[in-house]
Motif scaffolding. Structure first.
Motif, short mmCIF file in Angstrom:
data_model
loop_
_atom_site.label_atom_id
_atom_site.label_comp_id
_atom_site.label_asym_id
_atom_site.label_seq_id
_atom_site.Cartn_x
_atom_site.Cartn_y
_atom_site.Cartn_z
N THR A 138 0.83 -1.22 0.00
CA THR A 138 0.00 0.00 0.00
C THR A 138 0.86 1.26 0.00
O THR A 138 0.35 2.35 0.26
CB THR A 138 -0.95 0.03 1.22
N GLN A 139 2.15 1.13 -0.29
CA GLN A 139 3.02 2.30 -0.33
C GLN A 139 2.55 3.23 -1.46
O GLN A 139 2.34 2.79 -2.58
CB GLN A 139 4.48 1.86 -0.53
N TYR A 140 2.46 4.52 -1.16
CA TYR A 140 1.82 5.46 -2.08
C TYR A 140 2.65 5.71 -3.33
O TYR A 140 2.18 5.56 -4.45
CB TYR A 140 1.53 6.79 -1.35
N THR A 141 3.91 6.07 -3.12
CA THR A 141 4.78 6.32 -4.26
C THR A 141 5.86 5.25 -4.29
O THR A 141 6.55 5.06 -3.29
CB THR A 141 5.49 7.69 -4.13
N ARG A 142 5.99 4.56 -5.41
CA ARG A 142 6.99 3.50 -5.42
C ARG A 142 7.51 3.23 -6.82
O ARG A 142 6.82 3.45 -7.81
CB ARG A 142 6.41 2.22 -4.80
N LEU A 143 8.75 2.77 -6.85
CA LEU A 143 9.40 2.43 -8.10
C LEU A 143 9.26 0.93 -8.39
O LEU A 143 9.29 0.52 -9.53
CB LEU A 143 10.90 2.73 -8.01
N PHE A 144 9.16 0.15 -7.34
CA PHE A 144 9.27 -1.30 -7.46
C PHE A 144 7.92 -2.00 -7.27
O PHE A 144 7.03 -1.47 -6.62
CB PHE A 144 10.25 -1.84 -6.42
N ARG A 145 7.83 -3.21 -7.84
CA ARG A 145 6.60 -3.99 -7.74
C ARG A 145 6.55 -4.86 -6.48
O ARG A 145 5.56 -5.54 -6.23
CB ARG A 145 6.46 -4.89 -8.98
N SER A 146 7.64 -4.91 -5.70
CA SER A 146 7.59 -5.61 -4.41
C SER A 146 8.54 -4.93 -3.44
O SER A 146 9.39 -4.16 -3.85
CB SER A 146 7.98 -7.08 -4.55
#
Lengths: 243, 285
Positions: A235-243
């Motif tokens: 549920t991380q709002y901003t992210r680069l990665f899929r896990s």
């Protein structure tokens, strides 16, 4: 299995031939088109929440996963998979695959290994390099929901690479991917990344040897801090990665 | 079951307590009854309780020595028949006592038939410094059976400032539905080991808890509802696997973890077992 098993299931690592070395480099390369670089395995959340802020923190996070997670479950399981593929124990391959899939403790970690496993099976079944190995396509396609280590171990076994060498290369690929995720997410400089790879890489021969000898009853995937980080990443709002 | 009668167990042998309890719950009309109850050694259920009416049978699993020492071997077999609903808990905190070296073992096997519900909600376990234990949990579900289970362990008697500097607790949990594994976790917490302080391990927290809810009915909506609830103290997170919702807790004490699990249970129980929350009275004593 109807086909004869590939010979030489167990070679001494020292006997790794040059062709096998090249095959291992291909399998362990970040250029292997399975999308490994899109996954951080919870590391991105560890950065987000402040648990990993610098090179030392990243080294501890990744090193502890080698000691307690990847090195104590995925690694011994991969070695068993290479051996099982090599001697034609397809029921054992299926059992180990199912155990690995249900040992992935979060939605993202499970999705990651299934996506990478699916991509690698597709690649391997389309590659001409496997055409000369009778039965491999059917054996690979016969696995229900193949996990990444299951498909990777099939390639290593088909190319006659012994379990110990395969394990060191697999752990290296895992380590390199984690360090590159840290370089992007923390972020760290390229030199810091190479320092981490050199330091943690030095532990791999010992980890691989320990994983080869570890009885299944002592395999361990109990890393509750990782489980929480990976769950929170979902549920991380901003992210680069899929896990 | 009959074979274990041969085991002399009225007093602890040189090898520790050998105890086994078998419980069979069956649906009779609109009631769930404790139809089978056999035990050898000190592991018992005194009687079936019906605090929320006849549909759910509550049972309190009592281990009179109140803790496990090296050499003890306790086995709990729970069999919930088709359509029956059982809730099992314990009367107080379990204990893993310091061992002179031999391991104590607690083996829990739970089978739930089609349409059955089993809620296995033991109170927390305190792992004394120097304890050597093995906790094995195997759950076999059939059809649309539902299992809600929790485990919470506190490493060291934190109330008296004890740290878990020595000892080992080995854990192994597997859940299967119709023979296919949904969940497998194996672990080994070594006293004073690096897992205890590691950010990927216990992160310096003495308490670790896991709540598992296995049902074909778990879905994204239920996950979202659970994610809307956070522990007041400590760290908690929820994830959803196929047919299984998993909540994890790490924190400084059992109380905030238990409160968080109860709040999650209050959401899970109506959705998965069709019943409102019913806190066992023994938890308040």
């Amino acid at each position: 299995m109807s086909e004869a098993a590939p010979a030489a299931a167990v070679l001494a690592p020292a006997a790794l031939g040059q062709l096998q070395l090249v095959r291992l480099l291909q399998l362990a390369s970040p250029a292997l088109p399975v999308g490994a670089y899109t996954y951080s395995q919870g590391l991105e959340w560890a950065v987000e929440c402040g648990a990993v802020r610098d090179e030392a923190d990243a080294g501890r996070w990744i090193g502890d996963l080698l000691s307690h997670g990847a090195g104590r479950f995925e690694a011994p399981l991969l070695a068993r998979l290479v051996q099982a593929w090599a001697v034609g124990e397809d029921a054992e391959v299926a059992r180990l695959n199912d155990d690995f899939v249900c040992s992935r403790e979060t939605s993202e970690l499970r999705a990651e290994t299934l996506q990478m496993g699916y991509s690698l099976v597709r690649l391997l079944t389309e590659l001409d390099a496997f055409a000369g190995l009778p039965g491999w396509r059917e054996r690979l396609r016969g696995i229900d929901s193949p996990a990444f280590p299951t498909a990777w171990a099939a390639a290593a076994a088909a190319w006659n690479i012994d379990a110990g060498a395969a394990l060191a290369a697999y752990l290296w690929a895992w380590l390199e991917n984690q360090v590159m995720a840290a370089v992007k997410a923390v972020p760290l400089g390229q030199s810091a990344g190479q320092r981490l790879l050199a330091g943690l890489g030095a532990r791999l021969p010992e980890l691989a040897a320990a994983a080869l000898a570890l009885p299944e009853a002592e395999w361990s995937n109990f890393t509750p801090g990782l489980a929480i980080a990976s769950s929170r990443h979902e549920t991380q709002y901003t992210r680069l990665f899929r896990s | 079951m009959n074979a274990v009668v041969e085991c002399p167990s009225l007093t602890p042998s040189a090898h520790g307590w050998q105890a086994e309890l078998h419980l069979g719950f069956r649906r009779r009309g609109d009631r769930s009854v404790l139809a089978e109850r056999r035990h050898v050694g000190p592991l018992v259920v005194q009687r079936a309780l019906y605090p929320e009416g006849g549909e759910v049978c509550h049972a309190i699993v009592v281990h009179p020595p109140a803790g496990i020492v090296g050499g003890d071997s306790l086995t709990l077999n729970v069999d919930v028949g088709a359509g029956a609903h059982a809730l099992l808990t314990t009367p107080g905190a379990g204990k893993w006592y310091r061992s002179e070296g031999r391991a104590g073992r607690l083996s829990q096997r739970i089978a739930v038939a089609e349409g059955g519900v089993c809620e296995w909600l033991p109170q927390e376990s305190i792992v004394y410094e120097g304890a050597v234990g093995e906790l094995l949990t195997e759950v076999e579900l059939a059809g649309d059976a539902c299992f809600i289970g929790s485990e919470m362990s506190c490493f060291g008697r934190t109330g008296s400032g004890e740290r878990f500097g020595r000892g080992t607790l080995a854990l192994a949990t597997r859940i299967r539905r119709d023979g296919k594994s949904l969940w497998l976790e194996r672990g080994r917490v070594e006293g004073g080991g690096s897992l205890m302080d590691s950010p990927v391990g216990l992160g310096g927290h003495p308490v670790v808890g896991t709540l598992l809810a296995a049902s074909p009915r778990v879905d994204g909506e239920l996950l979202a509802a659970c994610r809307g609830i956070a522990p007041a103290v400590g760290e908690g997170a929820v994830t959803l696997l196929p047919g299984l919702l998993v909540a994890r807790y790490l924190g400084p004490g059992c109380e905030p973890g238990r409160i968080w699990f109860n709040r999650l249970w209050a959401v899970l129980r109506p959705a998965l077992a069709g019943r409102p929350l019913a806190i066992p009275r023994i938890w308040n004593t």
